[in-house]
Write a protein that holds these residues in place. Structure first.
Motif, PDB file in Angstrom:
ATOM      1  N   MET A   1      -8.355  -5.261 -16.171  1.00 42.95           N
ATOM      2  CA  MET A   1      -8.686  -4.803 -14.732  1.00 42.95           C
ATOM      3  C   MET A   1      -7.391  -4.193 -14.366  1.00 42.95           C
ATOM      4  SD  MET A   1      -9.897  -8.249 -12.801  1.00 42.95           S
ATOM      5  CE  MET A   1      -8.767  -9.765 -13.138  1.00 42.95           C
ATOM      6  N   GLU A   2      -7.162  -3.049 -13.583  1.00 43.85           N
ATOM      7  CA  GLU A   2      -5.741  -2.693 -13.034  1.00 43.85           C
ATOM      8  C   GLU A   2      -5.927  -3.287 -11.625  1.00 43.85           C
ATOM      9  OE1 GLU A   2      -3.416   1.568 -12.118  1.00 43.85           O
ATOM     10  OE2 GLU A   2      -5.700   1.420 -12.158  1.00 43.85           O
ATOM     11  N   ILE A   3      -5.209  -4.279 -11.206  1.00 41.35           N
ATOM     12  CA  ILE A   3      -5.214  -4.695  -9.899  1.00 41.35           C
ATOM     13  C   ILE A   3      -3.852  -4.015  -9.205  1.00 41.35           C
ATOM     14  CG2 ILE A   3      -4.947  -6.735  -8.563  1.00 41.35           C
ATOM     15  CD1 ILE A   3      -7.725  -6.355  -9.796  1.00 41.35           C
ATOM     16  N   LYS A   4      -3.931  -3.702  -7.815  1.00 44.82           N
ATOM     17  CA  LYS A   4      -2.953  -3.229  -7.175  1.00 44.82           C
ATOM     18  C   LYS A   4      -2.603  -3.943  -5.979  1.00 44.82           C
ATOM     19  CE  LYS A   4      -1.820   0.087  -9.665  1.00 44.82           C
ATOM     20  NZ  LYS A   4      -0.344   0.194 -10.282  1.00 44.82           N
ATOM     21  N   LEU A   5      -3.667  -5.010  -5.429  1.00 44.34           N
ATOM     22  CA  LEU A   5      -3.509  -5.653  -4.484  1.00 44.34           C
ATOM     23  C   LEU A   5      -4.046  -7.031  -4.626  1.00 44.34           C
ATOM     24  CD1 LEU A   5      -2.621  -6.424  -1.286  1.00 44.34           C
ATOM     25  CD2 LEU A   5      -4.765  -5.168  -0.912  1.00 44.34           C
ATOM     26  N   VAL A   6      -3.374  -8.191  -4.303  1.00 44.93           N
ATOM     27  CA  VAL A   6      -3.965  -9.616  -4.415  1.00 44.93           C
ATOM     28  C   VAL A   6      -3.686 -10.154  -3.139  1.00 44.93           C
ATOM     29  CG1 VAL A   6      -3.467 -11.743  -5.679  1.00 44.93           C
ATOM     30  CG2 VAL A   6      -3.351  -9.897  -7.097  1.00 44.93           C
ATOM     31  N   LYS A  36       4.987  -5.008 -11.844  1.00 37.38           N
ATOM     32  CA  LYS A  36       4.005  -4.302 -12.386  1.00 37.38           C
ATOM     33  C   LYS A  36       3.021  -3.250 -11.129  1.00 37.38           C
ATOM     34  CE  LYS A  36       1.728  -7.563 -15.635  1.00 37.38           C
ATOM     35  NZ  LYS A  36       0.381  -8.117 -16.244  1.00 37.38           N
ATOM     36  N   GLY A  37       3.835  -3.353 -10.092  1.00 42.80           N
ATOM     37  CA  GLY A  37       3.395  -2.606  -8.916  1.00 42.80           C
ATOM     38  C   GLY A  37       1.995  -3.259  -8.114  1.00 42.80           C
ATOM     39  N   ILE A  38       2.028  -4.586  -8.053  1.00 40.90           N
ATOM     40  CA  ILE A  38       0.945  -5.440  -7.418  1.00 40.90           C
ATOM     41  C   ILE A  38       1.581  -5.835  -6.138  1.00 40.90           C
ATOM     42  CG2 ILE A  38      -0.726  -7.215  -7.446  1.00 40.90           C
ATOM     43  CD1 ILE A  38      -0.341  -7.019 -10.554  1.00 40.90           C
ATOM     44  N   TYR A  39       0.860  -5.424  -5.029  1.00 39.78           N
ATOM     45  CA  TYR A  39       1.105  -6.123  -3.795  1.00 39.78           C
ATOM     46  C   TYR A  39       0.614  -7.286  -3.553  1.00 39.78           C
ATOM     47  CZ  TYR A  39       2.526  -1.349  -2.476  1.00 39.78           C
ATOM     48  OH  TYR A  39       3.051  -0.010  -2.308  1.00 39.78           O
ATOM     49  N   PHE A  40       1.041  -8.444  -2.915  1.00 38.92           N
ATOM     50  CA  PHE A  40       0.816  -9.682  -2.789  1.00 38.92           C
ATOM     51  C   PHE A  40       0.670  -9.760  -1.369  1.00 38.92           C
ATOM     52  CE2 PHE A  40       1.451 -13.984  -1.259  1.00 38.92           C
ATOM     53  CZ  PHE A  40       0.675 -14.786  -2.036  1.00 38.92           C
ATOM     54  N   ALA A  41      -0.516 -10.290  -0.658  1.00 36.33           N
ATOM     55  CA  ALA A  41      -0.858 -10.538   0.733  1.00 36.33           C
ATOM     56  C   ALA A  41      -1.309 -11.831   1.056  1.00 36.33           C
ATOM     57  CB  ALA A  41      -1.874  -9.402   1.185  1.00 36.33           C
TER      58      ALA A  41
END
Length: 265
Positions: A1-6, A36-41
């Motif tokens: 899966m291509e995740i962009k926001l966690v 990887k270009g994933i944002y963490f919130a």
């Protein structure tokens, strides 16, 4: 899966039973996310000041969803604030005192610069509140507050928690109540929650729900878990949250959420 926001809830989910986490591992995970270009919130009922203390080393590198969605800060920049006017929260406080479940000495207003309790505050409630709030100040009356106020937190006895929560939502205009812990209720404006904040972030970032993964454990996480494509929960989560989860992790006290981020994303 291509995740962009966690996005992850804090207490009962990301943090262990001592309100801590493996900071070295998190820094490693955050670096991997950035590559990887994933944002963490960090998505929490906690005030923004508390979240910034938890993540003080990287506070300009992550997204904060604080006060159950009343505040969103994106990499150090204010994105959204939903505040209560002084007239509003004073009228709310007056109405709450008509509730059979409410104790004015077990409530706290959270603002941008600090949190506020009455001078008559219950000592045990104050001690417990210091685990979750920064810069708690005592006032004789809530009219003395000179700050932007986001929400009220209060405690109801566990055996009447559901009834007390329902009373607030049904009888106090313009707000909704949500369970955040064992006895704790957050009272926020009726148009905000973590799910609304996550949806706004998806729109801003131009990503779909299938590209968003969220961790949560309690009822204040419910809408967030409903709007994302990949809801995940630790085994200690409320039944309503476990029912939504596509994956169930070991108990939050084991650091399972952070390990999942390391191993699976």
């Amino acid at each position: 899966m291509e995740i962009k926001l966690v996005a992850t809830d804090m207490d009962g989910t990301f943090l262990d039973e001592n309100h801590e986490f493996d900071q070295a591992l998190f820094l490693k995970v955050l670096k991997k996310f950035q590559e990887k270009g994933i944002y963490f919130a960090a998505a929490s009922g906690r005030p923004l000041l508390s979240l910034k203390t938890i993540f003080k080393e990287v506070q300009d590198q992550i997204i904060f969803i604080a006060e159950n969605g009343s505040v969103v800060e994106f990499h150090g920049e204010d994105v959204y604030e939903a505040t209560m006017s002084p007239d509003f929260y004073q009228a709310m406080f007056a109405r709450l005192q008509e509730s059979p479940y409410f104790d004015k000495n077990k409530c706290l207003l959270t603002g941008k610069r600090g949190s506020y309790v009455l001078k008559t505050v219950d000592p045990d409630y104050l001690t417990a509140s210091q685990n979750y709030n920064e810069n708690i100040q005592t006032v004789s009356d809530f009219s003395e507050i000179d700050d932007l106020v986001f929400k009220m937190t209060t405690n109801f006895d566990q055996e009447v928690l559901a009834e007390g929560e329902a009373w607030v939502t049904q009888n106090v205009e313009g707000v909704k109540a949500m369970t955040t812990g064992y006895e704790c209720i957050d009272i926020v404006l009726d148009y905000v929650d973590k799910g609304v904040a996550i949806q706004a972030l998806m729109d801003q970032l131009g990503i779909s729900r299938d590209q968003v993964l969220a961790f949560g454990d309690n009822l204040n996480d419910l809408h967030m878990m409903q709007v994302v494509g990949h809801p995940i929960a630790p085994e200690n989560a409320r039944p309503e949250i476990l029912e939504l989860a596509e994956t169930i992790l070991p108990h939050h006290s084991t650091g399972s959420v952070l390990r999942y981020m390391e191993e699976e994303l």
